[in-house]
Write an enzyme that holds these catalytic residues in place. Structure first.
Site, PDB file in Angstrom:
ATOM      1  CD  GLU A 150      22.081  -7.646 -46.311  1.00  0.00           C
ATOM      2  OE1 GLU A 150      21.759  -6.658 -46.375  1.00  0.00           O
ATOM      3  OE2 GLU A 150      21.740  -8.362 -45.314  1.00  0.00           O
ATOM      4  CD  GLU A 249      18.678  -7.586 -41.460  1.00  0.00           C
ATOM      5  OE1 GLU A 249      18.974  -8.620 -42.078  1.00  0.00           O
ATOM      6  OE2 GLU A 249      18.306  -6.408 -42.173  1.00  0.00           O
TER       7      GLU A 249
END
Ligand SMILES: O=C(O)C(=O)CO
Length: 264
Positions: A150, A249
């Site tokens: 990520e 998120e």
């Protein structure tokens, strides 16, 4: 839209104790959750693991994603993958994380790359990262799951800022270990804040996106609170054939239960 959402319980529902969050997600109408590493230690006591597994099972939700142990996140750490001195801890954590994943049928593990450190050269850190990601992919592969890499914003010394940065790491891991199960975690918030061209990333690399997360910017709150074209980007993902989960998120600007109205 047919997109499937999963609620990140490390950033939403923080009004509640951790073990009460999966049930709150279910009551809010969702059936999937994801978590950052939920324990203080890389290798927690069995009883702590059992309680976590039970909270998710009892809530009747699916665990879709779990971050490997990433160090002291509130203190600024963003993963151990590329941190030579703490590589052992990352490796100790691998089996624990994948073991939890196996019990709960979790399909994805996020391996935060780690900040640059003063005690090692960047090239050495990148070597260690390739090795650790290869081992992680082998461990996750044993239960048919994928390891995510990520790009992240907001951490000054985290070296993966764009999709291209993460894809270059994934290429190295796949060349060295012949593991198909390593993919890009495209967090549309982090990518946009880092100045990446998110529309282009979706258009060019949709086949390498193994998971998506969203938040609006500025602020990292729910979609609609900032200026990112998230609805259009979600449509582009769906039109392009993305069938994975969309991780919510974000830090709710209100209470968590009141932060879902933006969904179409
Ligand atoms: O640290 C963050 O902001 C993350 O997104 C971790 O997964």
């Amino acid at each position: 839209m047919m997109l499937r959402y999963t609620v990140n319980c490390s950033i939403l529902f923080t009004e509640l104790p951790l073990l009460e969050r999966p049930a709150a997600v279910r009551r809010a109408g969702f059936d999937a959750v994801e978590f950052w590493w939920p324990f203080a230690e890389a290798v927690p006591a069995d009883a702590e693991i059992d309680a976590f597994v039970r909270a998710i099972d009892d809530a009747g939700v699916q665990l879709t994603g779990l971050n490997f142990f990433a160090g002291d996140m509130p203190g600024g750490d963003r993963g151990l993958v590329s941190w030579p001195k703490r590589s052992g801890e990352f490796r100790d954590n691998l089996d624990v994380t994948v073991g939890i994943g196996e019990r709960l049928g979790c399909g994805a593990f996020n391996a935060l790359y780690g900040n640059r450190v003063d005690s090692a050269q960047p090239a050495e850190q990148d070597e260690v990262a390739v090795e650790n990601l290869g081992l992680a992919a082998q461990a996750a592969g044993r239960i048919g799951s994928v390891v995510l890499v990520e790009p992240v914003s907001g951490a000054e010394r985290y070296p993966l800022l764009t999709a291209a940065d993460a894809l270059a790491v994934i290429d190295r891991v796949q060349a060295a270990y012949d593991v198909p199960n390593v993919g890009l975690l495209a967090d549309l918030y982090h990518l946009a804040v880092n100045g990446d061209d998110v529309d282009r990333v979706i258009a060019q690399h949709i086949d390498r996106i193994a998971h998506v997360q969203i938040a609006d910017a500025p602020g990292r709150h729910e979609p609609g609170t900032g200026t990112l074209p998230l609805q259009a980007q979600l449509s582009a993902l769906e039109a392009g054939g993305y069938t994975g989960f969309i991780g919510l998120e974000y830090k709710p600007s209100t209470t968590s239960v009141d932060s879902f109205d933006w969904r179409i």
